[in-house]
Design a protein around this motif. Structure first.
Motif, PDB file in Angstrom:
ATOM      1  N   SER A  65      -1.177  -6.582   6.205  1.00 27.83           N
ATOM      2  CA  SER A  65       0.023  -5.909   6.712  1.00 27.83           C
ATOM      3  C   SER A  65       0.133  -4.443   6.327  1.00 27.83           C
ATOM      4  CB  SER A  65       1.284  -6.691   6.371  1.00 27.83           C
ATOM      5  OG  SER A  65       1.326  -6.976   5.012  1.00 27.83           O
ATOM      6  N   ASN A  66       0.553  -3.684   7.301  1.00 26.19           N
ATOM      7  CA  ASN A  66       0.683  -2.237   7.216  1.00 26.19           C
ATOM      8  C   ASN A  66       2.149  -1.861   7.394  1.00 26.19           C
ATOM      9  OD1 ASN A  66      -2.439  -1.613   8.069  1.00 26.19           O
ATOM     10  ND2 ASN A  66      -1.612  -3.230   9.351  1.00 26.19           N
ATOM     11  N   LEU A  67       2.661  -1.043   6.515  1.00 26.20           N
ATOM     12  CA  LEU A  67       4.027  -0.546   6.693  1.00 26.20           C
ATOM     13  C   LEU A  67       3.938   0.881   7.220  1.00 26.20           C
ATOM     14  CD1 LEU A  67       7.102  -1.045   6.206  1.00 26.20           C
ATOM     15  CD2 LEU A  67       6.788   0.077   3.995  1.00 26.20           C
ATOM     16  N   ILE A  68       4.469   1.080   8.403  1.00 24.98           N
ATOM     17  CA  ILE A  68       4.372   2.390   9.049  1.00 24.98           C
ATOM     18  C   ILE A  68       5.737   3.053   8.925  1.00 24.98           C
ATOM     19  CG2 ILE A  68       3.837   3.572  11.219  1.00 24.98           C
ATOM     20  CD1 ILE A  68       2.192   0.892  11.858  1.00 24.98           C
ATOM     21  N   THR A  69       5.834   3.980   7.986  1.00 30.09           N
ATOM     22  CA  THR A  69       7.153   4.460   7.591  1.00 30.09           C
ATOM     23  C   THR A  69       7.237   5.975   7.483  1.00 30.09           C
ATOM     24  OG1 THR A  69       8.802   4.345   5.804  1.00 30.09           O
ATOM     25  CG2 THR A  69       6.522   4.167   5.152  1.00 30.09           C
ATOM     26  N   SER A  70       8.453   6.460   7.613  1.00 32.81           N
ATOM     27  CA  SER A  70       8.689   7.885   7.369  1.00 32.81           C
ATOM     28  C   SER A  70       8.827   8.122   5.865  1.00 32.81           C
ATOM     29  CB  SER A  70       9.985   8.323   8.060  1.00 32.81           C
ATOM     30  OG  SER A  70      11.099   7.720   7.426  1.00 32.81           O
ATOM     31  N   GLY A  71       8.958   7.047   5.093  1.00 35.39           N
ATOM     32  CA  GLY A  71       9.119   7.161   3.644  1.00 35.39           C
ATOM     33  C   GLY A  71      10.544   7.481   3.234  1.00 35.39           C
ATOM     34  N   TYR A  72      11.382   7.720   4.216  1.00 35.93           N
ATOM     35  CA  TYR A  72      12.757   8.116   3.932  1.00 35.93           C
ATOM     36  C   TYR A  72      13.498   6.974   3.242  1.00 35.93           C
ATOM     37  CZ  TYR A  72      17.153  10.617   4.616  1.00 35.93           C
ATOM     38  OH  TYR A  72      18.338  11.290   4.421  1.00 35.93           O
ATOM     39  N   GLY A  73      14.057   7.265   2.091  1.00 40.63           N
ATOM     40  CA  GLY A  73      14.831   6.251   1.375  1.00 40.63           C
ATOM     41  C   GLY A  73      13.966   5.233   0.644  1.00 40.63           C
ATOM     42  N   LEU A  74      12.664   5.480   0.576  1.00 44.08           N
ATOM     43  CA  LEU A  74      11.776   4.533  -0.112  1.00 44.08           C
ATOM     44  C   LEU A  74      11.719   4.874  -1.607  1.00 44.08           C
ATOM     45  CD1 LEU A  74       9.813   2.171   0.165  1.00 44.08           C
ATOM     46  CD2 LEU A  74       8.042   3.765   0.868  1.00 44.08           C
ATOM     47  N   SER A  75      12.114   3.917  -2.449  1.00 48.53           N
ATOM     48  CA  SER A  75      12.118   4.151  -3.889  1.00 48.53           C
ATOM     49  C   SER A  75      10.863   3.571  -4.512  1.00 48.53           C
ATOM     50  CB  SER A  75      13.338   3.483  -4.525  1.00 48.53           C
ATOM     51  OG  SER A  75      13.214   2.070  -4.387  1.00 48.53           O
ATOM     52  N   GLU A  76      10.577   4.001  -5.745  1.00 49.53           N
ATOM     53  CA  GLU A  76       9.400   3.465  -6.442  1.00 49.53           C
ATOM     54  C   GLU A  76       9.568   1.960  -6.659  1.00 49.53           C
ATOM     55  OE1 GLU A  76       8.361   5.335 -10.156  1.00 49.53           O
ATOM     56  OE2 GLU A  76       6.332   4.500 -10.072  1.00 49.53           O
ATOM     57  N   GLN A  77      10.780   1.552  -6.974  1.00 43.84           N
ATOM     58  CA  GLN A  77      11.057   0.134  -7.194  1.00 43.84           C
ATOM     59  C   GLN A  77      10.696  -0.692  -5.951  1.00 43.84           C
ATOM     60  OE1 GLN A  77      11.638  -1.312  -9.908  1.00 43.84           O
ATOM     61  NE2 GLN A  77      11.898  -3.344  -8.968  1.00 43.84           N
ATOM     62  N   LYS A  78      11.075  -0.184  -4.791  1.00 40.64           N
ATOM     63  CA  LYS A  78      10.807  -0.893  -3.528  1.00 40.64           C
ATOM     64  C   LYS A  78       9.294  -0.956  -3.269  1.00 40.64           C
ATOM     65  CE  LYS A  78      12.834  -2.477   0.370  1.00 40.64           C
ATOM     66  NZ  LYS A  78      14.098  -2.308   1.076  1.00 40.64           N
ATOM     67  N   ILE A  79       8.603   0.126  -3.621  1.00 42.98           N
ATOM     68  CA  ILE A  79       7.150   0.147  -3.425  1.00 42.98           C
ATOM     69  C   ILE A  79       6.490  -0.941  -4.283  1.00 42.98           C
ATOM     70  CG2 ILE A  79       5.074   1.530  -3.923  1.00 42.98           C
ATOM     71  CD1 ILE A  79       6.681   3.973  -2.941  1.00 42.98           C
ATOM     72  N   ILE A  80       6.996  -1.118  -5.497  1.00 45.61           N
ATOM     73  CA  ILE A  80       6.471  -2.154  -6.389  1.00 45.61           C
ATOM     74  C   ILE A  80       6.788  -3.548  -5.828  1.00 45.61           C
ATOM     75  CG2 ILE A  80       6.702  -3.166  -8.712  1.00 45.61           C
ATOM     76  CD1 ILE A  80       7.299  -0.256  -9.707  1.00 45.61           C
ATOM     77  N   GLU A  81       8.026  -3.715  -5.384  1.00 40.34           N
ATOM     78  CA  GLU A  81       8.422  -5.033  -4.849  1.00 40.34           C
ATOM     79  C   GLU A  81       7.620  -5.401  -3.592  1.00 40.34           C
ATOM     80  OE1 GLU A  81      12.675  -5.058  -4.265  1.00 40.34           O
ATOM     81  OE2 GLU A  81      13.025  -4.449  -6.348  1.00 40.34           O
ATOM     82  N   LEU A  82       7.369  -4.400  -2.754  1.00 36.82           N
ATOM     83  CA  LEU A  82       6.586  -4.656  -1.534  1.00 36.82           C
ATOM     84  C   LEU A  82       5.162  -5.065  -1.890  1.00 36.82           C
ATOM     85  CD1 LEU A  82       7.890  -1.720   0.682  1.00 36.82           C
ATOM     86  CD2 LEU A  82       8.042  -4.150   1.267  1.00 36.82           C
ATOM     87  N   LYS A  83       4.632  -4.425  -2.923  1.00 33.37           N
ATOM     88  CA  LYS A  83       3.278  -4.757  -3.368  1.00 33.37           C
ATOM     89  C   LYS A  83       3.241  -6.209  -3.865  1.00 33.37           C
ATOM     90  CE  LYS A  83      -0.927  -3.556  -4.697  1.00 33.37           C
ATOM     91  NZ  LYS A  83      -1.916  -2.901  -3.870  1.00 33.37           N
ATOM     92  N   GLN A  84       4.248  -6.546  -4.660  1.00 34.43           N
ATOM     93  CA  GLN A  84       4.299  -7.919  -5.185  1.00 34.43           C
ATOM     94  C   GLN A  84       4.445  -8.933  -4.056  1.00 34.43           C
ATOM     95  OE1 GLN A  84       7.487  -7.303  -7.908  1.00 34.43           O
ATOM     96  NE2 GLN A  84       6.140  -6.819  -9.644  1.00 34.43           N
ATOM     97  N   ALA A  85       5.156  -8.540  -3.003  1.00 34.94           N
ATOM     98  CA  ALA A  85       5.341  -9.449  -1.865  1.00 34.94           C
ATOM     99  C   ALA A  85       4.058  -9.581  -1.055  1.00 34.94           C
ATOM    100  CB  ALA A  85       6.484  -8.956  -0.983  1.00 34.94           C
ATOM    101  N   GLY A  86       3.091  -8.655  -1.277  1.00 32.79           N
ATOM    102  CA  GLY A  86       1.804  -8.800  -0.601  1.00 32.79           C
ATOM    103  C   GLY A  86       1.512  -7.755   0.467  1.00 32.79           C
ATOM    104  N   LEU A  87       2.263  -6.666   0.472  1.00 27.57           N
ATOM    105  CA  LEU A  87       1.979  -5.614   1.448  1.00 27.57           C
ATOM    106  C   LEU A  87       0.620  -4.981   1.139  1.00 27.57           C
ATOM    107  CD1 LEU A  87       3.195  -3.963   3.835  1.00 27.57           C
ATOM    108  CD2 LEU A  87       3.928  -2.290   2.135  1.00 27.57           C
ATOM    109  N   ASP A  88      -0.192  -4.761   2.173  1.00 31.13           N
ATOM    110  CA  ASP A  88      -1.537  -4.218   1.949  1.00 31.13           C
ATOM    111  C   ASP A  88      -1.603  -2.701   1.958  1.00 31.13           C
ATOM    112  OD1 ASP A  88      -3.475  -6.565   1.836  1.00 31.13           O
ATOM    113  OD2 ASP A  88      -2.210  -7.075   3.536  1.00 31.13           O
ATOM    114  N   HIS A  89      -0.856  -2.081   2.849  1.00 29.71           N
ATOM    115  CA  HIS A  89      -0.874  -0.623   2.788  1.00 29.71           C
ATOM    116  C   HIS A  89       0.349   0.022   3.392  1.00 29.71           C
ATOM    117  CE1 HIS A  89      -2.489   0.632   6.858  1.00 29.71           C
ATOM    118  NE2 HIS A  89      -1.858   1.726   6.521  1.00 29.71           N
ATOM    119  N   ILE A  90       0.571   1.239   2.937  1.00 31.75           N
ATOM    120  CA  ILE A  90       1.724   2.002   3.411  1.00 31.75           C
ATOM    121  C   ILE A  90       1.210   3.266   4.069  1.00 31.75           C
ATOM    122  CG2 ILE A  90       3.825   3.233   2.717  1.00 31.75           C
ATOM    123  CD1 ILE A  90       4.122   1.327   0.387  1.00 31.75           C
ATOM    124  N   GLN A  91       1.607   3.462   5.301  1.00 31.54           N
ATOM    125  CA  GLN A  91       1.243   4.696   5.988  1.00 31.54           C
ATOM    126  C   GLN A  91       2.459   5.610   6.000  1.00 31.54           C
ATOM    127  OE1 GLN A  91      -0.634   4.625  10.024  1.00 31.54           O
ATOM    128  NE2 GLN A  91       0.986   6.071  10.515  1.00 31.54           N
TER     129      GLN A  91
END
Ligand code: SF4
Ligand code: SF4
Lengths: 89, 374
Positions: free
Chosen positions: B90-116
């Motif tokens: 899974s790829n998250l295609i985002t503007s990054g707006y409003g994305l916190s470090e905490q959310k990035i960690i939680e998404l990783k734990q949930a199994g997200l593969d990459h962030i664009q």
């Protein structure tokens, strides 16, 4: 060329996975996918941080009761390294 | 549903889940439909889960969470976790707006593969202007967090006349942020980009110069950073092989559940795109009128019909054929074999005049106020 002294591992930035629908292994990475044939998949599965090239060759030759695989495996791993699928552990 | 046809239908490999049209940014080249404000409905969490499961069962493996801004969905983490469970990449295609470090960690734990992460330009002033929102500094921060938490880092910059002069700086920025992949996407002129085309289309000289800079850089960073270069098709003499062939590989689900063979297909008349609320993904892919409409080569007109390149580019892009010729089954006018190629050249000339004019036309930004005008 592959350094025979160093152990090989699969890249943490890629994923190697069995695909049921396609009945084959694939490598997944951002926005892309490579389909693997059986022998490539067997080689990559042994890039687990515990095998060097000679160890990997020995294991596969034993598994398939054959010999003389060194050149083929080494060539494939060179490509895999260039593509970033594997790294030195 | 129309009757199924006899073509050998390949299963979808790529699922683009447009979770929401909501977006805090206002990019004037956004590929969302101009009238997106007409479709405020969004699928529920359970409906999305059903779609993910059905498409996965058919063989879809690459999954893009996109939008609008997918982070506006409160159930994003739950959907990411479910996608991981199903075996998607899974790829998250985002503007990054409003994305916190905490959310990035939680998404990783949930199994997200990459962030664009998309960045609009290499300078704060221009990037914030193009996004219509102050966002540049935070995007830089997000890019660093993405890297820090072990994701492959994919930076996406959409290229057009307002930022093409920054090419060298954009490349340097990607390098200093440690991007593993850089997508240099020359603007494709659909949706919002289409109405802003005179202000966005670079001149031929600008393209040539930017491409040269990008090529040289590509060699310099070989082995360290992969560069995806989306070509500016107006300056080519063959069209792009749109979607790798209609209904062969890509499936897009719009926020309201409409299934699209290409993310711009909503603009095409007569397709009657089906909704996942009414049909299973399997039925939609195999039996719907929309997905069978341009499958294979039977629907083609001349010059494509008797052209020996038709299996290479499938006659080009249906949306572009419709936008220029009013007929979605006609040859993509980018092709030099098309009798309508002159229309593309006229657009190039018009954008060039606009570029040289003393005063630039103002950009129409992508927001709900403007969307309601269409
Ligand atoms: S292109 Fe810009 S406005 Fe459109 S969805 Fe992406 S970030 Fe939002
Ligand atoms: S005529 Fe049609 S099939 Fe032939 S190259 Fe042009 S777009 Fe492609």
């Amino acid at each position: 060329m592959i350094n025979s002294e160093q152990k090989l591992k699969f890249s943490p930035l890629h994923r190697l996975q069995w695909e049921e629908a396609q009945q084959k292994y694939v490598i997944l990475y951002p926005e892309g996918m490579v389909e693997l044939n059986q022998s490539s998949a067997e080689i990559l599965k042994l890039c687990d941080g515990n095998h060097t090239l000679p160890e990997l060759v020995a294991e596969l030759e034993a598994k398939f009761a054959t010999s003389g695989l060194t050149t083929d495996i080494s060539n494939f791993l060179t490509v895999a390294l260039q593509n970033g699928w594997i790294q030195y552990a | 549903m129309a009757g199924s046809n006899t073509l050998n239908i390949t299963p979808p490999r790529w699922l683009l889940a447009e979770l929401s049209y909501k977006c805090p940014l206002q990019c004037p080249y956004c590929s969302n439909p101009l009238d997106y404000a007409k479709y405020p409905q969004e699928l529920t969490t359970d409906e999305w889960k059903r779609v993910l499961a059905e498409a996965r069962k058919m063989g879809a493996v690459q999954l893009g969470f996109s939008g609008g801004e997918p982070l506006t969905r409160p159930d994003l983490i739950e959907l990411v976790a479910y996608a991981r469970e199903l075996g998607y990449y899974s790829n998250l295609i985002t503007s990054g707006y409003g994305l916190s470090e905490q959310k990035i960690i939680e998404l990783k734990q949930a199994g997200l593969d990459h962030i664009q992460v998309s960045i609009q330009a290499s300078s704060q002033a221009l990037s914030d202007h193009l996004a219509g929102t102050e966002s540049y500094a935070h995007k830089q921060q997000v890019a660093q967090w993405v890297k820090k938490h072990g994701y492959p880092m994919v930076l996406c910059v959409v290229i057009h006349r307002q930022n093409i002069h920054q090419m060298a700086d954009i490349l340097a920025m990607a390098d200093s942020l440690g991007a593993d992949y850089l997508e240099l996407a020359n603007t494709q002129y659909y949706g919002w980009a289409h109405i802003n085309r005179d202000a966005l289309l670079p001149t031929r000289e600008q393209f040539a110069e930017a491409e040269q800079i990008a090529q040289a850089f590509k060699e310099k960073v070989a082995g360290r950073m992969k560069i995806y270069y989306v070509v500016p098709d107006y300056y080519e003499d063959r069209p792009k092989a749109c979607m790798n062939g209609w209904g062969t590989t890509f499936l897009t689900i719009a926020p309201d559940g409409t299934a699209l063979p290409c993310h711009s297909a909503r603009e095409l008349p007569g397709l009657d795109c089906p909704n996942v609320k009414d049909f299973s993904v399997q039925q939609i892919w195999h039996e719907s009128k929309a997905f069978n409409f341009f499958r294979g080569t039977e629907w083609m007109q001349e010059p494509c019909r008797s052209c020996d390149e038709k299996h290479k580019d499938f006659g080009g892009c249906r949306c572009q054929a419709f936008l220029f010729n009013g007929d979605a089954a006609s040859t993509d006018p980018v092709c030099s074999k098309s009798a309508e190629r002159g229309k593309i050249d006229a657009v190039i000339a018009s954008a060039r005049d606009a570029a040289l004019a003393a005063e630039e036309k103002p950009l129409v930004f992508r927001n709900s106020r403007n969307s309601k005008l269409f």
